[in-house]
Write a protein that holds these residues in place. Structure first.
Motif, PDB file in Angstrom:
ATOM      1  N   SER A   1       2.691-123.444 -22.063  1.00  0.00           N
ATOM      2  CA  SER A   1       1.852-122.826 -21.035  1.00  0.00           C
ATOM      3  C   SER A   1       1.879-121.309 -21.206  1.00  0.00           C
ATOM      4  CB  SER A   1       2.373-123.193 -19.648  1.00  0.00           C
ATOM      5  OG  SER A   1       2.279-124.587 -19.430  1.00  0.00           O
ATOM      6  N   SER A   2       0.686-120.740 -21.256  1.00  0.00           N
ATOM      7  CA  SER A   2       0.593-119.287 -21.372  1.00  0.00           C
ATOM      8  C   SER A   2      -0.568-118.812 -20.519  1.00  0.00           C
ATOM      9  CB  SER A   2       0.404-118.848 -22.821  1.00  0.00           C
ATOM     10  OG  SER A   2       0.164-117.448 -22.890  1.00  0.00           O
ATOM     11  N   ASN A   3      -0.266-118.179 -19.398  1.00  0.00           N
ATOM     12  CA  ASN A   3      -1.321-117.661 -18.541  1.00  0.00           C
ATOM     13  C   ASN A   3      -2.127-116.566 -19.223  1.00  0.00           C
ATOM     14  OD1 ASN A   3      -0.582-119.393 -16.508  1.00  0.00           O
ATOM     15  ND2 ASN A   3       0.590-117.881 -15.358  1.00  0.00           N
ATOM     16  N   ILE A   4      -1.471-115.798 -20.094  1.00  0.00           N
ATOM     17  CA  ILE A   4      -2.178-114.726 -20.796  1.00  0.00           C
ATOM     18  C   ILE A   4      -3.240-115.307 -21.719  1.00  0.00           C
ATOM     19  CG2 ILE A   4      -1.922-112.858 -22.474  1.00  0.00           C
ATOM     20  CD1 ILE A   4       0.836-112.317 -21.311  1.00  0.00           C
ATOM     21  N   VAL A   5      -2.863-116.339 -22.481  1.00  0.00           N
ATOM     22  CA  VAL A   5      -3.824-116.970 -23.398  1.00  0.00           C
ATOM     23  C   VAL A   5      -4.990-117.565 -22.617  1.00  0.00           C
ATOM     24  CG1 VAL A   5      -4.165-118.861 -25.012  1.00  0.00           C
ATOM     25  CG2 VAL A   5      -2.140-117.411 -25.204  1.00  0.00           C
ATOM     26  N   MET A   6      -4.693-118.325 -21.561  1.00  0.00           N
ATOM     27  CA  MET A   6      -5.766-118.960 -20.787  1.00  0.00           C
ATOM     28  C   MET A   6      -6.636-117.922 -20.092  1.00  0.00           C
ATOM     29  SD  MET A   6      -5.390-122.010 -21.606  1.00  0.00           S
ATOM     30  CE  MET A   6      -6.783-122.528 -20.622  1.00  0.00           C
ATOM     31  N   GLY A   7      -6.030-116.852 -19.607  1.00  0.00           N
ATOM     32  CA  GLY A   7      -6.816-115.798 -18.979  1.00  0.00           C
ATOM     33  C   GLY A   7      -7.774-115.145 -19.950  1.00  0.00           C
ATOM     34  N   ARG A   8      -7.302-114.858 -21.160  1.00  0.00           N
ATOM     35  CA  ARG A   8      -8.174-114.260 -22.174  1.00  0.00           C
ATOM     36  C   ARG A   8      -9.290-115.222 -22.589  1.00  0.00           C
ATOM     37  NH1 ARG A   8      -6.669-109.622 -24.781  1.00  0.00           N
ATOM     38  NH2 ARG A   8      -4.634-108.744 -24.225  1.00  0.00           N
ATOM     39  N   LEU A   9      -8.959-116.521 -22.679  1.00  0.00           N
ATOM     40  CA  LEU A   9      -9.993-117.511 -23.001  1.00  0.00           C
ATOM     41  C   LEU A   9     -11.042-117.563 -21.892  1.00  0.00           C
ATOM     42  CD1 LEU A   9      -7.932-120.459 -24.511  1.00  0.00           C
ATOM     43  CD2 LEU A   9      -9.562-118.972 -25.695  1.00  0.00           C
ATOM     44  N   GLY A  10     -10.592-117.482 -20.644  1.00  0.00           N
ATOM     45  CA  GLY A  10     -11.539-117.477 -19.538  1.00  0.00           C
ATOM     46  C   GLY A  10     -12.506-116.307 -19.613  1.00  0.00           C
ATOM     47  N   LEU A  11     -11.997-115.132 -19.998  1.00  0.00           N
ATOM     48  CA  LEU A  11     -12.865-113.964 -20.139  1.00  0.00           C
ATOM     49  C   LEU A  11     -13.848-114.135 -21.292  1.00  0.00           C
ATOM     50  CD1 LEU A  11     -10.246-111.118 -19.548  1.00  0.00           C
ATOM     51  CD2 LEU A  11     -12.145-111.756 -18.027  1.00  0.00           C
ATOM     52  N   LYS A  12     -13.390-114.745 -22.393  1.00  0.00           N
ATOM     53  CA  LYS A  12     -14.276-114.968 -23.539  1.00  0.00           C
ATOM     54  C   LYS A  12     -15.378-115.978 -23.207  1.00  0.00           C
ATOM     55  CE  LYS A  12     -11.265-113.815 -27.451  1.00  0.00           C
ATOM     56  NZ  LYS A  12     -12.247-112.903 -28.094  1.00  0.00           N
ATOM     57  N   VAL A  13     -15.012-117.016 -22.466  1.00  0.00           N
ATOM     58  CA  VAL A  13     -15.998-118.031 -22.109  1.00  0.00           C
ATOM     59  C   VAL A  13     -17.038-117.464 -21.148  1.00  0.00           C
ATOM     60  CG1 VAL A  13     -16.307-120.228 -20.885  1.00  0.00           C
ATOM     61  CG2 VAL A  13     -14.464-119.978 -22.537  1.00  0.00           C
ATOM     62  N   GLY A  14     -16.596-116.673 -20.181  1.00  0.00           N
ATOM     63  CA  GLY A  14     -17.516-116.064 -19.235  1.00  0.00           C
ATOM     64  C   GLY A  14     -17.756-116.931 -18.015  1.00  0.00           C
ATOM     65  N   PRO A  15     -18.208-116.327 -16.917  1.00  0.00           N
ATOM     66  CA  PRO A  15     -18.311-117.058 -15.653  1.00  0.00           C
ATOM     67  C   PRO A  15     -19.309-118.216 -15.686  1.00  0.00           C
ATOM     68  CG  PRO A  15     -19.317-114.880 -15.468  1.00  0.00           C
ATOM     69  CD  PRO A  15     -18.592-114.909 -16.764  1.00  0.00           C
ATOM     70  N   GLU A  16     -20.484-118.018 -16.238  1.00  0.00           N
ATOM     71  CA  GLU A  16     -21.499-119.072 -16.209  1.00  0.00           C
ATOM     72  C   GLU A  16     -21.061-120.290 -17.016  1.00  0.00           C
ATOM     73  OE1 GLU A  16     -24.040-118.982 -14.293  1.00  0.00           O
ATOM     74  OE2 GLU A  16     -23.730-116.915 -13.627  1.00  0.00           O
ATOM     75  N   ARG A  17     -20.519-120.030 -18.189  1.00  0.00           N
ATOM     76  CA  ARG A  17     -20.095-121.140 -19.043  1.00  0.00           C
ATOM     77  C   ARG A  17     -18.872-121.848 -18.471  1.00  0.00           C
ATOM     78  NH1 ARG A  17     -18.923-120.071 -25.310  1.00  0.00           N
ATOM     79  NH2 ARG A  17     -18.942-122.211 -26.064  1.00  0.00           N
ATOM     80  N   LEU A  18     -17.931-121.067 -17.943  1.00  0.00           N
ATOM     81  CA  LEU A  18     -16.736-121.653 -17.351  1.00  0.00           C
ATOM     82  C   LEU A  18     -17.104-122.518 -16.155  1.00  0.00           C
ATOM     83  CD1 LEU A  18     -13.632-121.798 -17.377  1.00  0.00           C
ATOM     84  CD2 LEU A  18     -13.603-119.767 -15.931  1.00  0.00           C
ATOM     85  N   TYR A  19     -18.028-122.044 -15.344  1.00  0.00           N
ATOM     86  CA  TYR A  19     -18.473-122.822 -14.189  1.00  0.00           C
ATOM     87  C   TYR A  19     -19.197-124.089 -14.629  1.00  0.00           C
ATOM     88  CZ  TYR A  19     -20.907-123.921  -9.820  1.00  0.00           C
ATOM     89  OH  TYR A  19     -21.381-124.559  -8.693  1.00  0.00           O
ATOM     90  N   ARG A  20     -19.995-123.993 -15.679  1.00  0.00           N
ATOM     91  CA  ARG A  20     -20.737-125.170 -16.152  1.00  0.00           C
ATOM     92  C   ARG A  20     -19.793-126.251 -16.650  1.00  0.00           C
ATOM     93  NH1 ARG A  20     -22.475-126.428 -21.173  1.00  0.00           N
ATOM     94  NH2 ARG A  20     -22.231-124.307 -21.954  1.00  0.00           N
ATOM     95  N   TYR A  21     -18.768-125.855 -17.405  1.00  0.00           N
ATOM     96  CA  TYR A  21     -17.803-126.853 -17.878  1.00  0.00           C
ATOM     97  C   TYR A  21     -17.044-127.470 -16.709  1.00  0.00           C
ATOM     98  CZ  TYR A  21     -18.209-126.192 -22.920  1.00  0.00           C
ATOM     99  OH  TYR A  21     -18.657-126.190 -24.211  1.00  0.00           O
ATOM    100  N   ALA A  22     -16.686-126.661 -15.724  1.00  0.00           N
ATOM    101  CA  ALA A  22     -15.951-127.173 -14.562  1.00  0.00           C
ATOM    102  C   ALA A  22     -16.788-128.180 -13.787  1.00  0.00           C
ATOM    103  CB  ALA A  22     -15.515-126.022 -13.666  1.00  0.00           C
ATOM    104  N   THR A  23     -18.059-127.865 -13.575  1.00  0.00           N
ATOM    105  CA  THR A  23     -18.919-128.792 -12.849  1.00  0.00           C
ATOM    106  C   THR A  23     -19.247-130.017 -13.689  1.00  0.00           C
ATOM    107  OG1 THR A  23     -20.849-127.492 -13.549  1.00  0.00           O
ATOM    108  CG2 THR A  23     -19.926-127.024 -11.366  1.00  0.00           C
ATOM    109  N   ASP A  24     -19.385-129.863 -14.994  1.00  0.00           N
ATOM    110  CA  ASP A  24     -19.622-131.025 -15.861  1.00  0.00           C
ATOM    111  C   ASP A  24     -18.446-131.997 -15.816  1.00  0.00           C
ATOM    112  OD1 ASP A  24     -22.100-130.182 -16.595  1.00  0.00           O
ATOM    113  OD2 ASP A  24     -21.537-129.482 -18.598  1.00  0.00           O
ATOM    114  N   LEU A  25     -17.242-131.473 -15.598  1.00  0.00           N
ATOM    115  CA  LEU A  25     -16.065-132.333 -15.466  1.00  0.00           C
ATOM    116  C   LEU A  25     -15.955-132.956 -14.071  1.00  0.00           C
ATOM    117  CD1 LEU A  25     -13.392-130.238 -17.401  1.00  0.00           C
ATOM    118  CD2 LEU A  25     -14.260-132.495 -18.033  1.00  0.00           C
ATOM    119  N   GLY A  26     -16.864-132.582 -13.182  1.00  0.00           N
ATOM    120  CA  GLY A  26     -16.863-133.179 -11.849  1.00  0.00           C
ATOM    121  C   GLY A  26     -16.081-132.412 -10.814  1.00  0.00           C
ATOM    122  N   PHE A  27     -15.589-131.234 -11.155  1.00  0.00           N
ATOM    123  CA  PHE A  27     -14.832-130.448 -10.185  1.00  0.00           C
ATOM    124  C   PHE A  27     -15.780-129.871  -9.129  1.00  0.00           C
ATOM    125  CE2 PHE A  27     -11.623-129.321 -13.762  1.00  0.00           C
ATOM    126  CZ  PHE A  27     -11.128-130.614 -13.697  1.00  0.00           C
TER     127      PHE A  27
END
Length: 244
Positions: A1-27
């Protein structure tokens, strides 16, 4: 587990894409399960995100999901990238054993490619083999999964509660050809140990061991019988004991 790695990945993915994947998973929405009391969880739209929401959502803050949603998400990783509708009952029979109604699995949508899920399964297997979920290991049996240690929201203070945690482990087995997905959640575990790898992963391991003992369970212990010739007797010189 690395919060730094996941945080940087979240920034690379961006808000729209991150939200789309989250909703596609049913969240953030109901799964459609025909059982009362289901919750949708919490997932705000990107229009309501702050500048730090991408990295914090990537590590599990600003979002809440149900164990069922989490299980369906891991099932999508296990089956090659397809989100499925949940089923509570496979079939209904009468007193004579005749099938009255049988449920069939239904796919909701494809979320990931098979190539992506194959990479994720390798990563999640490494988490159990040598990462934070070593307590879930079963000798000679491959397991993939991820630990979780979430801060719990305290409605009395309107923020995360001090010393309040939810420990979890979500995994699947066997890792190379998954047949079972399970989620273990401990709400506010007592004592000094509250990390998911410490308290939730061992529960998953015990469940897998119990299922391996079932003769008609989802999987059986994969033992290997090895046969070999008995060793030749060692040469021995026997003394002459005649007339003694």
């Amino acid at each position: 587990s690395s919060n730094i790695v996941m945080g940087r990945l979240g920034l690379k993915v961006g808000p729209e894409r991150l939200y789309r994947y989250a909703t596609d998973l049913g969240f953030g929405e109901m799964t459609g399960l025909s059982f009362p009391g289901e919750a949708a969880g919490k997932l705000r739209s990107p229009a309501r995100w702050s500048a730090r929401s991408c990295p914090t959502i990537a590590i599990g803050h600003e979002i809440s999901v149900t164990p069922l949603q989490l299980a369906l998400a891991y099932a999508a990783i296990a089956n090659g990238g397809v989100l499925m509708e949940p089923m509570l009952v496979r079939e209904v029979r009468d007193r004579n054993g005749r099938v009255l109604r049988r449920s069939q699995p239904h796919a909701v949508r494809r979320v990931f490619s098979e190539r992506t899920t194959a990479t994720l399964r390798e990563m999640l297997e490494a988490v159990v083999d040598s990462g934070t979920a070593k307590a879930a290991r079963v000798r000679g049996f491959s397991i993939g999964g991820k630990t979780g240690t979430a801060q719990k929201y305290d409605a009395r203070v309107g923020t995360y509660g001090a010393g309040m945690y939810v420990a979890s482990f979500a995994g699947f087995a066997p890792a190379e050809h998954p047949r079972l997905v399970g989620v273990v959640v401990l709400d506010q575990p007592a004592g000094r140990h509250y990390y998911g790898g410490e308290v939730a992963a061992p529960v998953f391991r015990e469940v897998i061991l119990d299922l391996m003992r079932l003769p008609n369970g989802p999987f059986e212990a994969r033992g290997t019988d090895v046969a070999c010739k008995p060793p030749a007797p060692a040469p021995v010189t026997v003394p002459d004991l005649r007339l003694l």
